[in-house]
Design a protein around this motif. Structure first.
Motif, mmCIF file in Angstrom:
data_model
loop_
_atom_site.group_PDB
_atom_site.id
_atom_site.type_symbol
_atom_site.label_atom_id
_atom_site.label_comp_id
_atom_site.label_asym_id
_atom_site.label_seq_id
_atom_site.Cartn_x
_atom_site.Cartn_y
_atom_site.Cartn_z
ATOM 1 N N TYR A 412 -77.693 152.126 -22.822
ATOM 2 C CA TYR A 412 -78.938 152.578 -23.435
ATOM 3 C C TYR A 412 -79.762 153.390 -22.442
ATOM 4 O O TYR A 412 -79.868 153.028 -21.262
ATOM 5 N N SER A 413 -80.360 154.461 -22.928
ATOM 6 C CA SER A 413 -81.289 155.245 -22.123
ATOM 7 C C SER A 413 -82.706 154.807 -22.461
ATOM 8 O O SER A 413 -83.154 154.965 -23.610
ATOM 9 N N VAL A 414 -83.398 154.265 -21.484
ATOM 10 C CA VAL A 414 -84.769 153.807 -21.709
ATOM 11 C C VAL A 414 -85.655 154.959 -22.155
ATOM 12 O O VAL A 414 -86.478 154.830 -23.067
ATOM 13 N N ALA A 415 -85.461 156.125 -21.531
ATOM 14 C CA ALA A 415 -86.291 157.288 -21.853
ATOM 15 C C ALA A 415 -86.169 157.661 -23.322
ATOM 16 O O ALA A 415 -87.177 157.858 -24.014
ATOM 17 N N GLY A 416 -84.946 157.760 -23.825
ATOM 18 C CA GLY A 416 -84.734 158.171 -25.209
ATOM 19 C C GLY A 416 -85.213 157.153 -26.216
ATOM 20 O O GLY A 416 -85.916 157.492 -27.178
ATOM 21 N N ILE A 417 -84.854 155.884 -26.009
ATOM 22 C CA ILE A 417 -85.197 154.842 -26.978
ATOM 23 C C ILE A 417 -86.711 154.631 -27.036
ATOM 24 O O ILE A 417 -87.304 154.566 -28.127
ATOM 25 N N VAL A 418 -87.352 154.528 -25.880
ATOM 26 C CA VAL A 418 -88.796 154.283 -25.855
ATOM 27 C C VAL A 418 -89.554 155.466 -26.453
ATOM 28 O O VAL A 418 -90.511 155.291 -27.226
ATOM 29 N N ALA A 419 -89.133 156.680 -26.117
ATOM 30 C CA ALA A 419 -89.809 157.867 -26.656
ATOM 31 C C ALA A 419 -89.649 157.955 -28.164
ATOM 32 O O ALA A 419 -90.589 158.342 -28.879
ATOM 33 N N LEU A 420 -88.479 157.583 -28.677
ATOM 34 C CA LEU A 420 -88.236 157.619 -30.123
ATOM 35 C C LEU A 420 -89.150 156.627 -30.847
ATOM 36 O O LEU A 420 -89.782 156.967 -31.852
ATOM 37 N N VAL A 421 -89.232 155.412 -30.329
ATOM 38 C CA VAL A 421 -90.076 154.391 -30.951
ATOM 39 C C VAL A 421 -91.551 154.779 -30.858
ATOM 40 O O VAL A 421 -92.300 154.668 -31.838
ATOM 41 N N ALA A 422 -91.959 155.265 -29.692
ATOM 42 C CA ALA A 422 -93.359 155.639 -29.499
ATOM 43 C C ALA A 422 -93.743 156.809 -30.395
ATOM 44 O O ALA A 422 -94.816 156.816 -31.016
ATOM 45 N N GLY A 423 -92.859 157.815 -30.486
ATOM 46 C CA GLY A 423 -93.146 158.968 -31.339
ATOM 47 C C GLY A 423 -93.183 158.607 -32.813
ATOM 48 O O GLY A 423 -94.048 159.083 -33.560
#
Length: 476
Positions: A412-423
């Protein structure tokens, strides 16, 4: 990467079904020019839905013509995002559903793509098929068929069958036929446009002009509805992946963006004019039906043909790109059976929508809700391309083990997953619809900022986390 990823089973051709799925496209098999993408993206956007959505601005939201045109132009500027995403196709030489492994990680990408690339694709298929279903069934009714449900079923099955056939033949057929399809659609919709313009009142003024908060609410909701179209095309890399890797990025971006934006601006504006010609009662029967009633009989039939042709063009491309999703998430299925499966799913959704709601209600409501996932998805994709300089390791994209570059933390990429959820959360908080209004939208009195908020949050979060983690792993 295994040799299966490097070898081609068949050449890219319009004469036989495309057997290739997500496999890497070797340099020797690359072909075509960037500007061929213009017709590929123009064909799906010469559409009755453009007329319907444009009419929504003036008839439903109460905007003046000049206000509607400004909203149309502003929303179509977002076509730059599918253009940027398309540029990753020639660079990586594979499907966008594989390229996004670099964004979310191998395992994280499976979750994102399984939902957005397959299930949501089925919804988009239904939204587009339902237009041809309504109008095709209405034509059959006027020709004497009394059973409305049967008419809708027959039209849905026929159009979906042709669409799946286009997806089965794949990229070669799409690339070589869509220029002809675009020309045919332009001919039909230009004639319809001339008829609408001949009846239009360019000095039209709303009986009760909007002002203050009410105006900003209508402007923001109109922008959100129209923006949903360009923001939904995060599959644009799939159509560009056969281009030679040395193809100029600027040309790929321009051809894709202009292909979607030019017909979008033109026919949405014509739709805004149409909204000034029909009464509010037209919403009961549908703006598309009201248009058919306005047209001469022969032109009404021609319009239905155009609607069906446009639907096949748009959904043929959507089904084609969705057919590679199962492969990208690790399901052992060939691309062609996958195309048939997504076609069946879309057909079921279409029939449910067609017998339970009106076209304009279905389109506007679903497009707004899908912003919650489409806004951050395409924004993060475009941001990643810019941060990496559009450089992807094609071999490592297929390395699905901890030793791979794009494995990140446990896949898992923290950057991608967190940004997706936040957006997605930001978009939901600012979303304003008839059935749901986010708390921040309510705080603003109903103004819908779901698009700018979702884009800003997802891009900012991804950029910050990418610089802290993903870039370090890339360097390593």
């Amino acid at each position: 990467m295994s040799s299966a990823h490097l070898d081609s089973e068949v050449a890219d051709s319009a004469k036989h079904p495309e057997k290739r799925g997500i496999e890497f496209i070797a340099p020797a098999e690359r072909h075509g020019t960037a500007w061929a993408l213009f017709a590929v993206w123009a064909a799906p956007n010469v559409s009755i839905l453009s007329l319907t959505m444009g009419a929504t601005l003036t008839l439903v939201l109460g905007l003046e013509l000049w206000q509607a045109v400004l909203v149309i132009i502003a929303s179509n500027l977002l076509w730059i995002l599918p253009g940027i995403v398309a540029a990753s196709g020639p660079s990586a030489g594979t499907s966008g559903s594989v390229i996004t492994r670099a964004i979310y990680g191998i395992r994280g990408n499976r979750i994102v793509i399984a939902f957005y690339g397959w299930f949501v694709s089925g919804i988009f298929l239904a939204l587009n098929w339902v237009a041809s279903t309504f109008m095709g069934a209405e034509l059959l009714r006027r020709l004497g068929m009394g059973n409305d449900t049967l008419a809708k079923a027959l039209v849905t099955i026929a159009v979906s069958g042709i669409t799946v056939l286009v997806a089965v033949y794949g990229h070669g057929l799409i690339l070589r036929s869509y220029s002809v399809v675009t020309a045919a659609l332009l001919a039909i919709f230009v004639v319809v446009t001339v008829f609408i313009l001949s009846k239009a009142d360019f000095g039209f003024v709303q009986p009760e002009p909007l002002g203050g908060l009410d105006l900003w609410i209508s402007l923001s909701i109109g922008f959100a509805i129209l923006a949903s179209t360009p923001l939904s095309y995060s599959n644009s890399a799939d159509m560009a992946r056969y281009l030679p890797s040395e193809t100029r990025t600027s040309r790929v971006i321009a051809a894709t963006a202009l292909g979607g934006a030019v017909p979008g601006v033109i026919f949405l504006s014509v739709g805004a004019l149409l909204g000034t010609l029909v009464s509010f009662d037209a919403l009961e029967i549908g703006i598309d039906f009201a248009l058919m009633d306005m047209l001469p009989g022969w032109l009404g039939v021609l319009l239905v043909v155009g609607v069906v042709l446009n639907t096949v063009a748009l959904n043929g491309m959507t089904t084609y790109t969705a057919s590679m999703v199962f492969q990208s998430i690790g399901v052992p299925i060939k691309r062609i059976p996958s195309a048939v499966l997504i076609g069946v799913l879309g057909t079921i959704f279409t029939f449910v929508l067609a017998v339970s709601t009106s076209l304009i209600d279905a389109v506007n409501l679903m497009l707004q809700f899908l912003l919650i996932i489409s806004v951050p998805t395409i924004t993060i994709y475009a941001t990643d391309i810019l941060l990496r300089g559009n450089r992807y390791d094609s071999l490592q994209l297929f390395e699905q083990f901890p030793s791979g570059k794009y494995w990140y933390r446990s896949g898992y990429s923290v950057a991608g997953i967190v940004a997706l959820v936040a957006g997605g959360l930001a978009s939901a908080l600012f979303l304003s619809t008839d059935v749901w209004a986010g708390p921040l939208a309510l705080l603003l009195g109903g103004i819908d900022l779901s698009v700018p908020a979702g884009m800003a949050v997802s891009a900012l979060v991804y950029t910050l986390l990418f610089k802290k983690s993903a870039r370090k792993q890339e360097v390593a």
